[in-house]
Design an enzyme around this catalytic site. Structure first.
Site, PDB file in Angstrom:
ATOM      1  N   ARG A 179       0.829  -1.055   0.089  1.00 14.32           N
ATOM      2  CA  ARG A 179       0.023  -0.178   0.117  1.00 14.32           C
ATOM      3  C   ARG A 179       1.144   1.593  -0.130  1.00 14.32           C
ATOM      4  O   ARG A 179       0.423   2.076  -0.846  1.00 14.32           O
ATOM      5  CB  ARG A 179      -1.057  -0.182   1.195  1.00 14.32           C
ATOM      6  CG  ARG A 179      -2.082  -1.324   1.127  1.00 14.32           C
ATOM      7  CD  ARG A 179      -2.988  -1.263   2.572  1.00 14.32           C
ATOM      8  NE  ARG A 179      -4.043  -2.283   2.312  1.00 14.32           N
ATOM      9  CZ  ARG A 179      -4.804  -2.476   3.112  1.00 14.32           C
ATOM     10  NH1 ARG A 179      -4.610  -2.305   4.277  1.00 14.32           N
ATOM     11  NH2 ARG A 179      -5.596  -3.798   2.383  1.00 14.32           N
TER      12      ARG A 179
ATOM     13  N   TYR B 147      -5.873  -0.793  -6.409  1.00 16.03           N
ATOM     14  CA  TYR B 147      -4.624  -2.091  -6.378  1.00 16.03           C
ATOM     15  C   TYR B 147      -4.335  -1.967  -4.363  1.00 16.03           C
ATOM     16  O   TYR B 147      -4.615  -1.337  -3.790  1.00 16.03           O
ATOM     17  CB  TYR B 147      -3.521  -1.904  -6.221  1.00 16.03           C
ATOM     18  CG  TYR B 147      -2.307  -2.531  -7.711  1.00 16.03           C
ATOM     19  CD1 TYR B 147      -2.384  -3.569  -8.368  1.00 16.03           C
ATOM     20  CD2 TYR B 147      -1.851  -0.779  -8.668  1.00 16.03           C
ATOM     21  CE1 TYR B 147      -2.477  -3.985  -9.410  1.00 16.03           C
ATOM     22  CE2 TYR B 147      -1.212  -2.174  -9.739  1.00 16.03           C
ATOM     23  CZ  TYR B 147      -1.633  -3.793  -9.883  1.00 16.03           C
ATOM     24  OH  TYR B 147      -1.048  -3.911 -10.963  1.00 16.03           O
ATOM     25  N   GLU B 148      -4.234  -3.091  -3.934  1.00 13.03           N
ATOM     26  CA  GLU B 148      -4.522  -3.513  -2.244  1.00 13.03           C
ATOM     27  C   GLU B 148      -5.707  -2.417  -1.780  1.00 13.03           C
ATOM     28  O   GLU B 148      -5.046  -2.251  -1.047  1.00 13.03           O
ATOM     29  CB  GLU B 148      -2.560  -2.360  -1.992  1.00 13.03           C
ATOM     30  CG  GLU B 148      -1.278  -3.537  -2.646  1.00 13.03           C
ATOM     31  CD  GLU B 148      -1.111  -4.376  -3.448  1.00 13.03           C
ATOM     32  OE1 GLU B 148      -1.519  -5.244  -2.288  1.00 13.03           O
ATOM     33  OE2 GLU B 148      -1.445  -5.065  -4.185  1.00 13.03           O
ATOM     34  N   GLY B 149      -6.350  -3.262  -1.714  1.00  9.73           N
ATOM     35  CA  GLY B 149      -7.528  -2.836  -1.567  1.00  9.73           C
ATOM     36  C   GLY B 149      -7.991  -0.932  -2.222  1.00  9.73           C
ATOM     37  O   GLY B 149      -6.891  -0.654  -2.131  1.00  9.73           O
TER      38      GLY B 149
END
Length: 594
Positions: free
Chosen positions: A297, A441-443
C-alpha cells in the site's frame, strides 16, 4: 518524446531541511554512521539508473507489452531483462535489506526515495522488483530459519523475484472466502491447489526463479480470515545447493489484457497440487500477508507519486513551449505569434495543482519511510510505539489520497497538452492509464477509507489521530505569534478543529446506523488527507519564509504553499458536507429502481 529528470533538489529539501535525516539516523544505532553526503550520493546514482536505463524503456515497453508464449511461458518487453540484470549488478535490490542475508542494511527511507524515481521512470518495470521487496519483508518477519536461508539471499540479490497471491476469481478484498486449499504432505510440505488472478509479475523471464507467497486453507481451517494460512510456493523447487531444481506445478495460464501497465505481466496463476511450505503458524497467514500488503500500500503510493512527478515535468515543459493565444493582460512575447500557454490562469492552476500534490506527497512518503525505520530500530520504546501508530494512521492516506491526487494530476497533465496529450507520441496518455490502477490496487480507495475511519480512528477511540493532532498543536504553538505564518496557521487550526468535530459526529452516527459510516468514509479520508497536507505545507512554508531570499527555489516553495491553502484545501468544505449528509439518499432507493 517524454522526458524525466529526477527532482533531486526537492528530494534534498525534504530529506535534509524538513526531516534532518542525518540527525534522525544518528538516533538509530544501525544507521548512526549514515551522513547526508552518503544519502545524496546514493540518490544521485539511483537517479542515473532510473533516468538512463529504465526510463527509455517505458514507452516501448507499453507499446510491446508482455507476451504469453504458451505453456506457462511469459516474456517481458525488449530490454526489460537486461535492465533488470543491471539493476541487480549494481546492488539496488539489496539496498535496505538485512546484511545477514546479503543486504546493504540502509534505511527504508532511502529505499523509498529510490522507488519514487524508479516509478517515475517506468512503473511497469518497477513492479517486478517492488513485489520482490514485499515478499522479502513478509518472509523475514514470519519465515522460519530454514525458509529464510533458502530464499532470502536470492531475493535480496535479485536473482529470484517474488509475488503475492491473494485474489481469486470470486474473492477480491473479501479474502475470508478464498477457496485455495493446502493438503499436508508426508515430508512436511503442502500440496496447494487453486487459482489466483491479477498476480502482478506472476510470470516473466527476468529472473531465474519466482517465489509466490500464497494464501490458502488447511483441511481443518475455520471459516473466514481466521482460517487462512500463508505458504511459500516456488516456481522451481530449490536444490540442496540453492540452485533452481524441479519445476513445481504452479503455472501461469494466461496474462491479463489491461488498460495500462502493459509491460508488467498480470497473471492468472493455477496451482495444481503445487508444493509449498508454511510461513508462520497455521491459520494465521493474514498477519504475514498484511506485512506484505501494508508495504505494498505504501509502495502503491510511491508509484503514484512517481507518475505525478513525471506527468508534471512533461506538462510544465510543454506549457512553457506551446504558443497559443495572448495573455489576458497583454502580449508577453511580442516577437511571437502567440504567448506560451503557461501565461493563462487555468493552465497555471493545473500545473500548480500537480506541483502542490507532488511536493506534499513526497514529504509524506519520505516522513512515513523515516517513521518505519524508527518504529523498527529506535532504542526508545515510546518512540517506536508513536512512530508505529503514526505509520498505521497514515498508511491509508499514502495509498488513497496520493493515488487519487496523482490520477487527477496525470489527467491535468494530459489537459495541459490538449489534443497532443491524447495521442501516444507525447507519452502523457500512458501516465493516465498507468495511474488508474493504483486507485484499485491493494484494497480499493474505498477500503482504505473504511480502514482509516473504522480501524485507525474509531477503533482505538482516536488515539492515533490524537497523536497526529499533538504534532499539529506543537507546530501551531511554536508559530502562532509570528505574523508571517498567519496565512498558514489559521487555516491549519481551522481544518484541525473541523476534523475533530467531524470524527465525533461520524462515530455517533455510526452507532445508530452503520451505513452512515460507509457513506462518510471516502469524504472523511479526503478531509483528513488535506489535514495532513496542510500541516506539511505549513511546515514547508516556515522553512521557505526563512530562506526565500537565498534562491528562487524557496520563493517557488512559498508560492506553492500559498496556492495549496487558497485553491486546494477548500475542497474540504464540500467533503465535510458530503460526509455529514449520511446514507439516507444512498440507501433509500430500492435496488429494482436502479
Amino acid at each position: 518524446m517524454p522526458q524525466y529528470t529526477p527532482p533531486q533538489r526537492d528530494m534534498a529539501f525534504v530529506l535534509h531541511e524538513m526531516l534532518n535525516v542525518e540527525a534522525a539516523f544518528k538516533a538509530l544505532p544501525q544507521h548512526a554512521d549514515i551522513d547526508a553526503e552518503t544519502v545524496d550520493s546514493i540518490i544521485e546514482e539511483a537517479g542515473k539508473f532510473a533516468a538512463n536505463v529504465i526510463f527509455p524503456l517505458n514507452q516501448s515497453g507499453d507499446e510491446e507489452g508482455c507476451t504469453y508464449v504458451g505453456d506457462g511461458v511469459v516474456t517481458a518487453p525488449k530490454g526489460f531483462k537486461e535492465a533488470y540484470a543491471q539493476y541487480c549488478e549494481q546492488g539496488w535490490p539489496a539496498l535496505s535489506c538485512d546484511p545477514d542475508f546479503g543486504g546493504q542494511g540502509l534505511p527504508e527511507l532511502v529505499n523509498n526515495v529510490l522507488f519514487e524515481m524508479l516509478n517515475s521512470a517506468n512503473q511497469a518495470w518497477t513492479m517486478y522488483p517492488g513485489l520482490s521487496h514485499g515478499a522479502y519483508a513478509a518472509l523475514i518477519a514470519r519465515g522460519n530459519d530454514e525458509l529464510k536461508q533458502a530464499y532470502l539471499p536470492k531475493l535480496v540479490s535479485g536473482e529470484w523475484t517474488g509475488t503475492m497471491c491473494l485474489t481469486e476469481p470470486h474473492a477480491g478484498t473479501d479474502l475470508g472466502i478464498i477457496r485455495t486449499k493446502a493438503e499436508p504432505n508426508a515430508d512436511g510440505s503442502y500440496a496447494i491447489s487453486g487459482t489466483k488472478i491479477f498476480i502482478s509479475a506472476g510470470e516473466h523471464d527476468l529472473s531465474g526463479n519466482i517465489i509466490h507467497l500464497v494464501l490458502a486453507r488447511l483441511p481443518d481451517a475455520p471459516a473466514g480470515t481466521k482460517g487462512i494460512s500463508l505458504f511459500i510456493v516456488p516456481k522451481f523447487i530449490p536444490n540442496a545447493d540453492g540452485t533452481p531444481g524441479e519445476r513445481n506445478t504452479v503455472k501461469c495460464t494466461s496474462i491479463e489484457h489491461k488498460m495500462g501497465i502493459h509491460a508488467n505481466a498480470t497473471s492468472v496463476i493455477n496451482l495444481d497440487g503445487a508444493k509449498g511450505w508454511l510461513v508462520g503458524e497455521p491459520h494465521k497467514g493474514m498477519s504475514g500477508m498484511f506485512i506484505m500488503m501494508n508495504g505494498a500500500r505504501l509502495g502503491v503510493g510511491m508509484q503514484s507519486l512517481g507518475l505525478g512527478e513525471v506527468a508534471y515535468q512533461n506538462s510544465l515543459a510543454y506549457a512553457k513551449d506551446r504558443l497559443q493565444s495572448r495573455a489576458l493582460t497583454g502580449a508577453k512575447l511580442k516577437d511571437k505569434a502567440a504567448d506560451p500557454i503557461i501565461v493563462h490562469p487555468d493552465v497555471r492552476r493545473m500545473l500548480l495543482t500537480q506541483k502542490a500534490y507532488n511536493e506534499a506527497g513526497r514529504f509524506l512518503t519520505y516522513w512515513v519511510g523515516l517513521m518505519i525505520d524508527q518504529s523498527h530500530k529506535h532504542p526508545d520504546e515510546k518512540v517506536r510505539e508513536d512512530a508505529d501508530d503514526l505509520v498505521a494512521l497514515l498508511t491509508p492516506i499514502v495509498k488513497a489520497f496520493i493515488t487519487d491526487n496523482a490520477f487527477e494530476s496525470t489527467n491535468l497533465g494530459m489537459q495541459v497538452f490538449g489534443g497532443h496529450g491524447f495521442i501516444k507520441e507525447t507519452g502523457v496518455e500512458q501516465y493516465v492509464r498507468d495511474a488508474r490502477i493504483n486507485l484499485i490496487y491493494e484494497g480499493t480507495n474505498t477500503i482504505q477509507s473504511l480502514d482509516l475511519i473504522g480501524r485507525k480512528v474509531l477503533h482505538d477511540g482516536g488515539k492515533k489521530l490524537s497523536k497526529f493532532g499533538k504534532l499539529i498543536a506543537g507546530f501551531v504553538k511554536d508559530n502562532a505569534d509570528q505574523p508571517e505564518m498567519k496565512e498558514f496557521i489559521e487555516p491549519l487550526m481551522d481544518i484541525g478543529d473541523k476534523v475533530t468535530k467531524l470524527t465525533g459526529e461520524i462515530g455517533q452516527n455510526a452507532m445508530k446506523n452503520p451505513d452512515d459510516l460507509g457513506a462518510a468514509a471516502v469524504p472523511y479520508l479526503r478531509v483528513v488527507g488535506h489535514l495532513v497536507y496542510a500541516y506539511l505545507w505549513a511546515r514547508m512554508a516556515r522553512v521557505a519564509l526563512d530562506k526565500q531570499g537565498e534562491s528562487d527555489f524557496y520563493k517557488a516553495k512559498l508560492a506553492t504553499a500559498r496556492f495549496y491553502f487558497a485553491k486546494l484545501l477548500p475542497e474540504t468544505a464540500y467533503q465535510i458536507r458530503s460526509a455529514r449528509a449520511g446514507s439516507a439518499t444512498l440507501m433509500a432507493m430500492d435496488v429494482e429502481l436502479f
